[in-house]
Design a protein around this motif. Sequence first.
Motif, PDB file in Angstrom:
ATOM      1  N   ALA A   1      -7.011   8.527  -2.236  1.00 24.20           N
ATOM      2  CA  ALA A   1      -5.584   8.304  -2.447  1.00 24.20           C
ATOM      3  C   ALA A   1      -4.796   8.447  -1.149  1.00 24.20           C
ATOM      4  CB  ALA A   1      -5.050   9.280  -3.497  1.00 24.20           C
ATOM      5  N   LYS A   2      -5.375   9.135  -0.152  1.00 22.68           N
ATOM      6  CA  LYS A   2      -4.669   9.319   1.128  1.00 22.68           C
ATOM      7  C   LYS A   2      -4.391   7.969   1.782  1.00 22.68           C
ATOM      8  CE  LYS A   2      -3.140  11.665   4.731  1.00 22.68           C
ATOM      9  NZ  LYS A   2      -2.864  10.579   5.668  1.00 22.68           N
ATOM     10  N   LYS A   3      -5.348   7.057   1.752  1.00 22.33           N
ATOM     11  CA  LYS A   3      -5.145   5.727   2.334  1.00 22.33           C
ATOM     12  C   LYS A   3      -4.055   4.969   1.590  1.00 22.33           C
ATOM     13  CE  LYS A   3      -9.822   5.121   4.187  1.00 22.33           C
ATOM     14  NZ  LYS A   3     -11.040   4.289   4.156  1.00 22.33           N
ATOM     15  N   SER A   4      -4.025   5.146   0.281  1.00 22.58           N
ATOM     16  CA  SER A   4      -2.989   4.472  -0.512  1.00 22.58           C
ATOM     17  C   SER A   4      -1.610   5.014  -0.169  1.00 22.58           C
ATOM     18  CB  SER A   4      -3.274   4.655  -2.006  1.00 22.58           C
ATOM     19  OG  SER A   4      -4.509   4.074  -2.365  1.00 22.58           O
ATOM     20  N   ILE A   5      -1.521   6.328   0.047  1.00 25.21           N
ATOM     21  CA  ILE A   5      -0.244   6.937   0.431  1.00 25.21           C
ATOM     22  C   ILE A   5       0.219   6.386   1.778  1.00 25.21           C
ATOM     23  CG2 ILE A   5       0.870   9.097   1.135  1.00 25.21           C
ATOM     24  CD1 ILE A   5      -0.920  10.527  -0.907  1.00 25.21           C
ATOM     25  N   ASP A   6      -0.716   6.326   2.734  1.00 23.50           N
ATOM     26  CA  ASP A   6      -0.367   5.801   4.060  1.00 23.50           C
ATOM     27  C   ASP A   6       0.124   4.358   3.964  1.00 23.50           C
ATOM     28  OD1 ASP A   6      -1.132   8.201   5.147  1.00 23.50           O
ATOM     29  OD2 ASP A   6      -3.138   7.521   5.737  1.00 23.50           O
ATOM     30  N   SER A   7      -0.517   3.574   3.101  1.00 24.96           N
ATOM     31  CA  SER A   7      -0.153   2.175   2.953  1.00 24.96           C
ATOM     32  C   SER A   7       1.228   2.011   2.321  1.00 24.96           C
ATOM     33  CB  SER A   7      -1.200   1.448   2.102  1.00 24.96           C
ATOM     34  OG  SER A   7      -0.829   0.114   1.865  1.00 24.96           O
ATOM     35  N   ILE A   8       1.493   2.776   1.281  1.00 24.04           N
ATOM     36  CA  ILE A   8       2.759   2.615   0.560  1.00 24.04           C
ATOM     37  C   ILE A   8       3.924   3.205   1.342  1.00 24.04           C
ATOM     38  CG2 ILE A   8       2.895   4.741  -0.817  1.00 24.04           C
ATOM     39  CD1 ILE A   8       3.287   1.202  -2.223  1.00 24.04           C
ATOM     40  N   THR A   9       3.657   4.198   2.201  1.00 21.86           N
ATOM     41  CA  THR A   9       4.726   4.848   2.972  1.00 21.86           C
ATOM     42  C   THR A   9       5.466   3.835   3.845  1.00 21.86           C
ATOM     43  OG1 THR A   9       3.572   6.978   2.996  1.00 21.86           O
ATOM     44  CG2 THR A   9       5.250   6.628   4.696  1.00 21.86           C
ATOM     45  N   GLY A  10       4.715   2.891   4.385  1.00 22.09           N
ATOM     46  CA  GLY A  10       5.327   1.876   5.242  1.00 22.09           C
ATOM     47  C   GLY A  10       6.276   0.955   4.514  1.00 22.09           C
ATOM     48  N   GLN A  11       6.260   0.978   3.180  1.00 22.52           N
ATOM     49  CA  GLN A  11       7.141   0.118   2.390  1.00 22.52           C
ATOM     50  C   GLN A  11       8.410   0.843   1.949  1.00 22.52           C
ATOM     51  OE1 GLN A  11       5.056  -2.027  -0.780  1.00 22.52           O
ATOM     52  NE2 GLN A  11       3.094  -1.553   0.203  1.00 22.52           N
ATOM     53  N   LEU A  12       8.521   2.114   2.311  1.00 19.20           N
ATOM     54  CA  LEU A  12       9.646   2.925   1.854  1.00 19.20           C
ATOM     55  C   LEU A  12      10.646   3.186   2.974  1.00 19.20           C
ATOM     56  CD1 LEU A  12       7.578   5.613  -0.119  1.00 19.20           C
ATOM     57  CD2 LEU A  12       8.955   3.794  -1.132  1.00 19.20           C
ATOM     58  N   THR A  13      11.918   3.170   2.635  1.00 22.51           N
ATOM     59  CA  THR A  13      12.950   3.596   3.582  1.00 22.51           C
ATOM     60  C   THR A  13      12.908   5.116   3.672  1.00 22.51           C
ATOM     61  OG1 THR A  13      14.664   3.853   1.889  1.00 22.51           O
ATOM     62  CG2 THR A  13      14.389   1.654   2.876  1.00 22.51           C
ATOM     63  N   SER A  14      13.579   5.689   4.637  1.00 22.43           N
ATOM     64  CA  SER A  14      13.584   7.150   4.777  1.00 22.43           C
ATOM     65  C   SER A  14      14.185   7.818   3.539  1.00 22.43           C
ATOM     66  CB  SER A  14      14.363   7.559   6.029  1.00 22.43           C
ATOM     67  OG  SER A  14      15.694   7.074   5.983  1.00 22.43           O
ATOM     68  N   GLN A  15      15.216   7.203   2.964  1.00 21.73           N
ATOM     69  CA  GLN A  15      15.817   7.755   1.756  1.00 21.73           C
ATOM     70  C   GLN A  15      14.859   7.659   0.572  1.00 21.73           C
ATOM     71  OE1 GLN A  15      19.702   6.191   0.803  1.00 21.73           O
ATOM     72  NE2 GLN A  15      19.741   7.109  -1.239  1.00 21.73           N
ATOM     73  N   GLU A  16      14.166   6.529   0.438  1.00 26.70           N
ATOM     74  CA  GLU A  16      13.199   6.354  -0.644  1.00 26.70           C
ATOM     75  C   GLU A  16      12.031   7.313  -0.482  1.00 26.70           C
ATOM     76  OE1 GLU A  16      13.764   1.588  -1.717  1.00 26.70           O
ATOM     77  OE2 GLU A  16      12.407   2.218  -0.089  1.00 26.70           O
ATOM     78  N   LEU A  17      11.621   7.537   0.771  1.00 34.30           N
ATOM     79  CA  LEU A  17      10.505   8.453   1.011  1.00 34.30           C
ATOM     80  C   LEU A  17      10.879   9.874   0.613  1.00 34.30           C
ATOM     81  CD1 LEU A  17       7.658   8.866   2.072  1.00 34.30           C
ATOM     82  CD2 LEU A  17       8.614   9.137   4.377  1.00 34.30           C
ATOM     83  N   SER A  18      12.100  10.255   0.902  1.00 36.11           N
ATOM     84  CA  SER A  18      12.578  11.582   0.498  1.00 36.11           C
ATOM     85  C   SER A  18      12.575  11.715  -1.021  1.00 36.11           C
ATOM     86  CB  SER A  18      14.000  11.811   1.037  1.00 36.11           C
ATOM     87  OG  SER A  18      14.505  13.049   0.586  1.00 36.11           O
ATOM     88  N   GLU A  19      13.043  10.682  -1.699  1.00 38.63           N
ATOM     89  CA  GLU A  19      13.057  10.675  -3.168  1.00 38.63           C
ATOM     90  C   GLU A  19      11.634  10.702  -3.721  1.00 38.63           C
ATOM     91  OE1 GLU A  19      14.544   7.800  -6.857  1.00 38.63           O
ATOM     92  OE2 GLU A  19      15.308   7.456  -4.819  1.00 38.63           O
ATOM     93  N   ALA A  20      10.738   9.950  -3.090  1.00 40.70           N
ATOM     94  CA  ALA A  20       9.342   9.896  -3.538  1.00 40.70           C
ATOM     95  C   ALA A  20       8.664  11.245  -3.381  1.00 40.70           C
ATOM     96  CB  ALA A  20       8.590   8.830  -2.746  1.00 40.70           C
ATOM     97  N   ASN A  21       8.946  11.953  -2.294  1.00 38.19           N
ATOM     98  CA  ASN A  21       8.352  13.277  -2.081  1.00 38.19           C
ATOM     99  C   ASN A  21       8.856  14.296  -3.097  1.00 38.19           C
ATOM    100  OD1 ASN A  21       6.440  13.345   0.155  1.00 38.19           O
ATOM    101  ND2 ASN A  21       8.136  12.671   1.448  1.00 38.19           N
TER     102      ASN A  21
END
Length: 331
Positions: A282-302
């Motif tokens: 799942a780590k590779k999937s996280i790395d892949s999807i992170t690039g599709q998120l804005t900083s605000q979306e990444l904060s919400e996702a975390n």
Amino acid sequence: MGVNTTPIKSNVIIIGLCIIVFYYYGSASRPKNDDVIVGSEVISGREITLKELMGNAKNGDAKSQNDLGLLYERGWHVDKDYTKSFYWYAKSAEQGFKMAQYNLGIAYTYGKGVDVNFDKAVEWYKKAAKQGVIKAQINLGNLYISGHGVPVDYKEAMRYFMVAADQKDTLAIYNIAKMHSDGLGVKKDISEAVSWYQRAVDLGSMSAKNSLALLYAQGAGNLPQDRAKAVSLIRSSACQGYPVAQNNLGLLYAEGGKEVPKNTIQAYAWFSVSLFNGVEGAKKSIDSITGQLTSQELSEANKLASKYKIKYAFPINEDDAYKSKTECRYP
């Protein structure tokens, strides 16, 4: 005891409902205080102070010795120490305490406080299995499939699984389904596998839900292709804490489709809880999807991932039917 039981697992990775199958084999430290109450949620059937438990163990009480071994293995109320957990399991097992015999088999299987020794693991599993410990019966079945500590013998594996399945153990039923699906010791029969998977699902099995989803997605055996039902099974399994289903659900959200609209925040959260629960891929999937998120979306996702890690944690006692009758009920 919530240690790995080495069940045969079919891990299903879904990519747009095209599915790849591979195999894999499914504590926080608390403050130390001699007067702390070790509750029934930790050791079944009683509440006792740590000081009393240690005293009983030193005086030769087999159950207390096994319970103390569990505390040392998990790091509950004491510092985690596999050497001490092995010591107390051995003391208890030598007196014939069946769960300690099983726990000693686990120690030899995974090298917890002792060198890995499958011959010794088999010896102790057999003693526990003879006394009716279901997990020991399942582990013996798995060892007869893998050939660790015993010659490969699919019929003997099936015999042990059937004994456990007769007691309605979902992992045993799941393993029987896998043997029919793969043709191990029996004629390959997908329809028979479906029957066994469904039996396990009816009992709440999170692992069987994930595998049955594969078959519904493909329309395998006598099943009609039903992708909506496949997704429903995966959601239920993921809700129960099954790490592979959680990763699969993340993949569905990442790709998007008719059954699961694309949602990269949800994908990130499910990948994160899957990794937290033990799926390293799942780590590779996280790395892949992170690039599709804005900083605000990444904060919400975390933030969402943090909630999911609590709500959808893999059950500490490895109950394959965990939460199946409550919020994760299927259908």
